[in-house]
Design a protein around this motif. Structure first.
Motif, short mmCIF file in Angstrom:
data_model
loop_
_atom_site.label_atom_id
_atom_site.label_comp_id
_atom_site.label_asym_id
_atom_site.label_seq_id
_atom_site.Cartn_x
_atom_site.Cartn_y
_atom_site.Cartn_z
N GLU A 48 40.86 10.48 62.51
CA GLU A 48 39.76 11.30 62.99
C GLU A 48 39.26 12.21 61.88
OE1 GLU A 48 38.85 14.64 66.47
OE2 GLU A 48 40.77 13.58 66.39
N PRO A 49 37.95 12.24 61.63
CA PRO A 49 37.42 13.03 60.50
C PRO A 49 37.61 14.52 60.72
CG PRO A 49 35.64 12.19 61.84
CD PRO A 49 36.88 11.51 62.34
N LYS A 50 37.84 15.24 59.65
CA LYS A 50 38.01 16.68 59.70
C LYS A 50 36.84 17.36 58.99
CE LYS A 50 43.07 16.36 59.57
NZ LYS A 50 44.31 16.76 58.83
N TRP A 51 36.63 18.62 59.32
CA TRP A 51 35.59 19.40 58.65
C TRP A 51 35.99 19.68 57.21
CZ3 TRP A 51 30.81 20.07 60.15
CH2 TRP A 51 30.49 20.00 61.51
N GLU A 52 35.04 19.54 56.30
CA GLU A 52 35.23 19.91 54.90
C GLU A 52 34.09 20.82 54.49
OE1 GLU A 52 35.38 16.30 52.69
OE2 GLU A 52 37.30 15.65 53.52
N HIS B 244 26.45 15.74 57.75
CA HIS B 244 26.36 16.67 56.63
C HIS B 244 25.42 17.80 57.00
CE1 HIS B 244 26.19 18.04 52.41
NE2 HIS B 244 24.89 18.21 52.62
N ASP C 248 30.85 19.21 56.08
CA ASP C 248 30.85 17.77 56.33
C ASP C 248 31.93 17.40 57.33
OD1 ASP C 248 28.96 16.40 54.15
OD2 ASP C 248 29.99 18.08 53.20
N ARG C 249 31.57 16.50 58.25
CA ARG C 249 32.54 15.95 59.19
C ARG C 249 32.15 14.50 59.46
NH1 ARG C 249 34.12 15.42 64.72
NH2 ARG C 249 36.30 16.02 65.01
N GLY C 250 32.90 13.57 58.87
CA GLY C 250 32.53 12.17 58.98
C GLY C 250 31.17 11.93 58.35
#
Length: 209
Positions: free
Chosen positions: A29-33, A62, A57-59
């Motif tokens: 599962e994508p995480k916030w960056e 943007h 960014d999350r998955g």
């Protein structure tokens, strides 16, 4: 500032045995960056200022906010979509849609893209600032970098930009740059039009988390 695209997957499963266990999130599962970068700018014979960019960014999603970027005193916000791929030659692409307000009132479509091969890389960000108040105020902006990493923590190369944010006789500015990375922090400097009366120095101080 190029974003990383992660795969998305469902994260719930049923446990065997008595009762059911709480749903577990998938490891994919994508995480916030997030990233925050300030650009203190010294303009020879002009007005000095500092611009800033914040990204999230999350998955494939943007988000981006800027200050003093399209013009001094301007604010802008963007939503975009991340795409990436490649093995020997890696590429990343982020189309953007945004708006600017303050000293400029504009619709701003844009693009951020990068290519990387071994120690070489190329990065470009471009946008069209469509002024809603006066058509003559619309313009095309672009910033590009050709970089080389002799070691992992050092990146050097050439940069160019086309901008209206400050005065000068040159429509396109060019010059060398260098960046140093420690962990999550990157510090650098860009020297445009070296040796001329239109010299501009742009520093960069950024952190990713």
């Amino acid at each position: 500032m190029a974003a990383v695209t992660a795969a998305m997957a469902s994260g719930a499963f049923a446990a065997e045995g008595e009762g059911t266990e709480p749903a577990a999130a998938s490891e994919d599962e994508p995480k916030w960056e997030f990233a925050v970068t300030a650009f203190p700018t010294v303009v020879r014979g002009g007005e000095n200022y500092t611009s800033g960019i914040v990204t999230a960014d999350r998955g494939v999603l943007h988000l981006e906010a800027r200050v003093n970027y399209e013009s001094i005193g301007a604010r802008s916000a963007f939503v975009g979509w991340n795409f990436s791929g490649g093995e020997n030659i890696k590429w990343e692409l982020t189309p953007l849609l945004g708006t600017a307000w303050g000293t400029v009132d504009a619709f701003v479509p844009g693009l951020e893209a990068s290519l990387a091969w071994k120690r070489l890389d190329f990065y470009i960000e471009a946008e069209y600032v469509h002024d809603r108040r006066e058509q003559s105020g619309s313009y095309f902006y672009a910033w590009s970098e050709l970089g080389f990493r002799p070691v992992e923590w050092l990146r050097v190369g050439l940069a160019a930009q086309r901008t209206r944010i400050y005065g000068g006789d040159r429509d396109v500015q060019r010059g060398p740059f260098a960046q140093v990375t420690w962990g999550r922090m990157t510090v650098g400097g860009f020297w445009f039009n070296p040796g001329s009366k239109d010299q501009v120095f742009v520093g960069s101080i950024g952190v990713a988390f």
